[in-house]
Design an enzyme around this catalytic site. Structure first.
Site, mmCIF file in Angstrom:
data_model
loop_
_atom_site.group_PDB
_atom_site.id
_atom_site.type_symbol
_atom_site.label_atom_id
_atom_site.label_comp_id
_atom_site.label_asym_id
_atom_site.label_seq_id
_atom_site.Cartn_x
_atom_site.Cartn_y
_atom_site.Cartn_z
ATOM 1 N N ASP A 116 0.850 -1.181 0.000
ATOM 2 C CA ASP A 116 0.000 0.000 0.000
ATOM 3 C C ASP A 116 0.894 1.242 0.000
ATOM 4 O OD1 ASP A 116 -2.409 1.187 -0.042
ATOM 5 O OD2 ASP A 116 -3.031 0.593 1.970
ATOM 6 N N THR A 165 -2.273 6.428 -4.266
ATOM 7 C CA THR A 165 -3.196 7.535 -4.568
ATOM 8 C C THR A 165 -2.522 8.516 -5.525
ATOM 9 O OG1 THR A 165 -2.354 8.570 -2.560
ATOM 10 C CG2 THR A 165 -4.476 7.472 -2.389
ATOM 11 N N ARG A 224 -15.960 4.330 0.885
ATOM 12 C CA ARG A 224 -15.638 4.467 2.315
ATOM 13 C C ARG A 224 -16.406 5.634 2.939
ATOM 14 N NH1 ARG A 224 -10.053 4.878 2.905
ATOM 15 N NH2 ARG A 224 -9.853 2.650 3.296
HETATM 16 N N1 LIG Z 1 -16.572 -1.835 -4.972
HETATM 17 C C1 LIG Z 1 -16.985 -1.797 -3.707
HETATM 18 N N2 LIG Z 1 -18.184 -2.303 -3.357
HETATM 19 C C2 LIG Z 1 -18.607 -2.231 -2.081
HETATM 20 N N3 LIG Z 1 -17.914 -1.674 -1.077
HETATM 21 C C3 LIG Z 1 -16.706 -1.157 -1.355
HETATM 22 C C4 LIG Z 1 -16.176 -1.207 -2.674
HETATM 23 N N4 LIG Z 1 -14.952 -0.640 -2.656
HETATM 24 C C5 LIG Z 1 -14.729 -0.244 -1.395
HETATM 25 N N5 LIG Z 1 -15.779 -0.558 -0.596
HETATM 26 C C6 LIG Z 1 -15.922 -0.235 0.834
HETATM 27 O O1 LIG Z 1 -15.110 0.883 1.125
HETATM 28 C C7 LIG Z 1 -14.152 0.577 2.133
HETATM 29 C C8 LIG Z 1 -12.836 1.179 1.745
HETATM 30 O O2 LIG Z 1 -12.277 0.493 0.661
HETATM 31 P P1 LIG Z 1 -10.704 0.214 0.552
HETATM 32 O O3 LIG Z 1 -10.539 -0.951 -0.360
HETATM 33 O O4 LIG Z 1 -10.114 0.104 1.898
HETATM 34 O O5 LIG Z 1 -10.234 1.558 -0.161
HETATM 35 P P2 LIG Z 1 -8.754 2.030 -0.541
HETATM 36 O O6 LIG Z 1 -7.835 0.890 -0.252
HETATM 37 O O7 LIG Z 1 -8.826 2.375 -1.988
HETATM 38 O O8 LIG Z 1 -8.485 3.242 0.311
HETATM 39 C C9 LIG Z 1 -14.149 -0.954 2.219
HETATM 40 O O9 LIG Z 1 -14.001 -1.413 3.493
HETATM 41 C C10 LIG Z 1 -15.500 -1.374 1.700
HETATM 42 O O10 LIG Z 1 -16.394 -1.498 2.765
HETATM 43 MG MG LIG Z 2 -6.336 0.907 1.188
#
Ligand SMILES: Nc1ncnc2c1ncn2[C@@H]1O[C@H](COP(=O)(O)OP(=O)(O)O)[C@@H](O)[C@H]1O
Ligand SMILES: [Mg+2]
Length: 342
Positions: A116, A165, A224
């Protein structure tokens, strides 16, 4: 009584323990539950199927996109689909070549290594990562000076999944080491609605369709954020209402959280106000903006700016950020010098 004005702001990039638990509770574990991003999903499913047919690990993948758009989630789903382990690590944690060696040599054949914040990987580590990614070997230097020797370590064939990001901060050679790069973009309105409905079911809270629409509108089209808002509104419903999220409760809760109908919170408005009032609409440089708003530069870049640009409220020029006519309109501020406006 629960304190509804609890410390975490709904859009804060820093994840509190509460956010992490919420992320874990609501994180989809299957393709079916991973809503939206259809093109990315389809592409990855093809990559997985093809690799399975060949009986090989999949190529290295890179995901980029704003915070909370589903990078971590999709990486976990990929590992699950591949039926392999996933090792999760944040880029800045790998400080020394020894850290990298320890991580890589502990992987098993076919494992997924998820790094990450890939843009924050130490530059010195970058050099060592190239042969690890290309030839699955690591060249270690033992000792110092004239006595130094190099040793080649063979690594298992693993798959790196990087998430960032800030794609622009990755060097071109590093980017080129990935077999495929995917952008996760803001979600469609319908997809966010589905996510809120699914999360309500998991959180066991009844929600009216109109309330789903209202929360969606304020979600910055980011899963999120939608989930965080849902949770705050649920707390509000449990304290102020009868437990069900009605349209009225949703509106009241969002007003209480000082989130407007476009999903802007006080931090966003402060940025716009500073550009408009202190700097006459801009242009203003990132450093200056950060000092004037007491927001970290990274927060402005990762959280505020992308959405404000998406709304067309600010524009980036070579000399800095400027507020647009739409921003003045949204804040109800009259512009003295209308020629200047974009
Ligand atoms: N495509 C999706 N469908 C449903 N929920 C999602 C989806 N993408 C993210 N989420 C929700 O948003 C939260 C944050 O996603 P995450 O993968 O941790 O984001 P990032 O890693 O891009 O910051 C997850 O815990 C999930 O609950
Ligand atoms: Mg993340």
């Amino acid at each position: 009584m629960k304190d509804l004005s609890s410390p975490s702001r709904p859009f804060s990039p820093k994840l509190t323990e509460e956010d992490k638990t919420l992320d874990l509770t609501l994180r989809p574990k299957t393709w079916q539950d991973y809503i939206g991003q259809e093109k990315v999903k389809k592409n990855i499913q093809i990559i997985i199927q093809a690799a399975k047919k060949r009986g090989e690990p999949i190529e290295h993948l890179l995901f980029y996109g704003g915070s909370g758009l589903g990078k971590t989630t999709i990486s976990h789903i990929i590992a699950k689909e591949l039926d392999t382990n996933i090792r999760v690590i944040a880029g800045p944690v790998i400080e020394k070549i020894g850290d990298l060696a320890a991580i890589l040599t502990n992987l098993n054949e076919g494992d997924v290594l998820f790094i990450d914040e890939f843009h924050r990987l130490n530059r010195l580590i970058e050099e060592f990562i190239y042969p690890a990614l290309e030839d699955f070997k690591l060249n270690l230097i033992l000792g110092k000076g004239p006595m130094a020797r190099t040793m080649e370590l063979k690594l298992p064939r693993f798959t790196l999944i990087g998430a960032t990001t800030r794609l622009a901060l990755l060097s071109a050679p590093l980017r080129n080491r990935f077999g495929a790069t995917f952008q996760l973009d803001y979600y469609k309105k319908e997809d966010i609605e589905k996510i809120i409905q699914r999360s309500s079911r998991l959180l066991r809270i009844e929600i009216e369709p109109d309330a789903v629409k209202i929360i969606t509108q304020c979600s910055r089209f980011t899963p999120r954020t939608a989930n965080r808002l849902l949770k705050r509104v649920r707390d509000f419903a449990q304290v102020e209402g009868k437990g069900k999220i009605t349209k009225d409760i949703a509106e009241k809760a969002l007003k209480f959280l000082e989130i407007d109908e476009l999903g802007l919170e006080s931090g966003d408005r402060k940025i716009l106000e500073v550009i408009i009032k202190k700097f006459e609409g801009g242009p203003v440089g990132l450093q200056t903006l950060s000092a004037a708003t007491s927001e970290e530069e990274d927060t402005i870049l990762d959280i505020y700016e992308p959405y404000l640009m998406q709304l067309g409220f600010i524009e980036r020029t070579p000399r800095g950020r400027t507020a647009t006519k739409l921003a003045y309109q949204h804040l109800g501020i009259k512009c003295k010098n209308s020629q200047k406006l974009l």
